[in-house]
Design a protein around this motif. Structure first.
Motif, short mmCIF file in Angstrom:
data_model
loop_
_atom_site.label_atom_id
_atom_site.label_comp_id
_atom_site.label_asym_id
_atom_site.label_seq_id
_atom_site.Cartn_x
_atom_site.Cartn_y
_atom_site.Cartn_z
N ALA A 153 18.43 7.07 -56.86
CA ALA A 153 17.92 6.64 -56.37
C ALA A 153 16.43 5.84 -56.38
O ALA A 153 15.69 7.00 -57.68
N ARG A 154 15.90 4.96 -56.44
CA ARG A 154 14.20 5.01 -56.28
C ARG A 154 13.58 4.94 -55.39
O ARG A 154 13.84 3.95 -54.14
N VAL A 155 12.28 5.89 -55.22
CA VAL A 155 11.39 5.92 -54.02
C VAL A 155 10.33 5.18 -55.35
O VAL A 155 9.80 5.95 -56.46
N GLY A 156 9.28 4.71 -54.33
CA GLY A 156 7.80 4.56 -54.40
C GLY A 156 6.91 4.10 -53.50
O GLY A 156 7.90 3.92 -52.24
N SER A 157 6.01 4.29 -54.31
CA SER A 157 5.09 4.11 -52.34
C SER A 157 5.14 2.39 -52.27
O SER A 157 4.72 2.03 -51.23
N THR A 158 5.94 1.96 -52.92
CA THR A 158 5.88 0.43 -52.56
C THR A 158 7.22 0.30 -51.39
O THR A 158 7.64 -0.94 -50.89
N LEU A 159 7.96 0.95 -51.22
CA LEU A 159 8.93 1.50 -50.52
C LEU A 159 8.82 2.03 -49.32
O LEU A 159 8.02 3.01 -49.80
N VAL A 160 9.18 1.20 -48.28
CA VAL A 160 9.36 1.72 -47.13
C VAL A 160 10.77 2.83 -46.95
O VAL A 160 11.60 2.27 -47.61
N PRO A 161 11.23 3.64 -46.36
CA PRO A 161 11.66 4.54 -45.81
C PRO A 161 12.87 3.67 -45.54
O PRO A 161 14.43 3.95 -46.09
N SER A 162 13.19 3.15 -44.71
CA SER A 162 14.31 1.91 -44.38
C SER A 162 14.80 0.93 -45.79
O SER A 162 16.25 0.96 -45.98
N GLU A 163 13.82 0.80 -47.32
CA GLU A 163 14.48 0.46 -48.04
C GLU A 163 14.97 1.67 -48.64
O GLU A 163 16.16 1.53 -49.80
N VAL A 164 14.50 2.85 -48.79
CA VAL A 164 14.85 4.13 -49.86
C VAL A 164 17.16 4.08 -48.76
O VAL A 164 18.02 4.12 -49.59
N ALA A 165 16.58 4.06 -47.58
CA ALA A 165 17.86 4.55 -46.87
C ALA A 165 19.22 3.69 -46.84
O ALA A 165 20.27 3.66 -46.96
N GLY A 166 18.23 1.98 -46.66
CA GLY A 166 19.69 1.02 -47.77
C GLY A 166 20.35 0.68 -48.68
O GLY A 166 20.73 0.21 -48.99
N GLN A 167 19.64 1.77 -49.42
CA GLN A 167 20.43 1.63 -51.12
C GLN A 167 21.61 2.71 -51.08
O GLN A 167 21.79 3.24 -50.62
N MET A 168 22.56 1.60 -51.72
CA MET A 168 24.22 2.39 -52.10
C MET A 168 24.32 4.05 -52.28
O MET A 168 24.51 4.54 -51.67
N ILE A 169 23.33 3.79 -52.65
CA ILE A 169 23.32 5.37 -53.32
C ILE A 169 22.56 6.00 -52.68
O ILE A 169 23.30 7.58 -52.59
N PHE A 170 21.75 5.84 -51.24
CA PHE A 170 21.24 6.86 -50.25
C PHE A 170 22.54 7.34 -50.03
O PHE A 170 22.21 8.87 -49.21
N GLU A 171 22.87 6.39 -49.20
CA GLU A 171 24.70 6.62 -48.65
C GLU A 171 25.36 8.08 -49.52
O GLU A 171 26.03 8.20 -48.59
N THR A 172 25.79 7.61 -50.46
CA THR A 172 26.28 8.39 -50.96
C THR A 172 25.69 9.88 -51.45
O THR A 172 26.48 11.32 -51.02
N ILE A 173 24.93 10.26 -51.33
CA ILE A 173 24.11 11.14 -51.60
C ILE A 173 23.57 11.80 -49.53
O ILE A 173 23.57 13.22 -50.34
N ARG A 174 23.63 11.02 -49.03
CA ARG A 174 23.03 11.36 -47.85
C ARG A 174 24.97 12.15 -47.10
O ARG A 174 24.99 13.64 -46.47
N ARG A 175 26.29 11.88 -47.54
CA ARG A 175 27.64 12.11 -47.58
C ARG A 175 27.41 13.52 -48.38
O ARG A 175 27.85 14.57 -47.66
N THR A 176 26.61 13.69 -49.69
CA THR A 176 27.26 14.94 -50.16
C THR A 176 26.16 16.57 -49.29
O THR A 176 26.97 17.21 -49.64
N TRP A 177 25.16 15.68 -49.47
CA TRP A 177 24.05 16.72 -49.07
C TRP A 177 23.81 16.07 -47.29
O TRP A 177 22.51 16.40 -47.28
N ILE A 178 24.47 17.30 -46.80
CA ILE A 178 24.47 17.01 -45.41
C ILE A 178 23.10 17.18 -44.74
O ILE A 178 23.00 16.80 -43.73
N ASP A 179 23.12 18.41 -45.33
CA ASP A 179 22.03 19.14 -45.01
C ASP A 179 20.78 19.54 -45.81
O ASP A 179 19.72 20.04 -45.25
N ASP A 180 20.45 18.72 -46.38
CA ASP A 180 19.41 18.63 -47.19
C ASP A 180 18.52 18.35 -46.79
O ASP A 180 18.27 17.45 -46.10
N GLU A 181 17.26 18.94 -47.16
CA GLU A 181 15.90 18.62 -45.75
C GLU A 181 15.41 17.31 -46.25
O GLU A 181 15.11 16.64 -45.35
N GLU A 182 15.43 16.96 -47.41
CA GLU A 182 14.72 15.78 -48.20
C GLU A 182 15.50 14.51 -47.48
O GLU A 182 14.72 12.89 -46.94
#
Length: 94
Positions: free
Chosen positions: A56-85
């Protein structure tokens, strides 16, 4: 730290190191790669994906919706259900 002039394989080496370390990590551990430019971050992200490494790529030019829109983010979200970050990014992406 991977340093060198352009065209010397820094991106390849960094991606290979990260890909090699990942199987040895505990489930709660992650690899953080930091670059000095947007182009370098994008190149590293693409190289990691070409190695079959989830990234997952995160940077100062990316807004949270762009991060959450990455395909990998959905996989991470499903895997780490209770992850604070993950939860913070989801809240900010709304």
């Amino acid at each position: 730290v991977v340093r060198g002039p352009p065209g010397t394989g820094k991106t390849f080496v960094a991606a290979a190191i990260a890909t090699g370390i990942i199987p040895r990590l505990l489930e709660s551990q992650r690899v953080l790669a930091v670059t000095q430019s947007h182009a370098a971050a994008l190149n590293l992200h693409r190289r990691l994906e070409s190695f079959g490494t989830s990234a997952a790529r995160v940077g100062s030019t990316l807004v949270p919706s762009e991060v959450a829109g990455q395909m990998i983010f959905e996989t991470i979200r499903r895997t780490w259900i209770d992850d604070e970050e993950v939860n913070i990014i989801m809240k900010c992406a709304k």
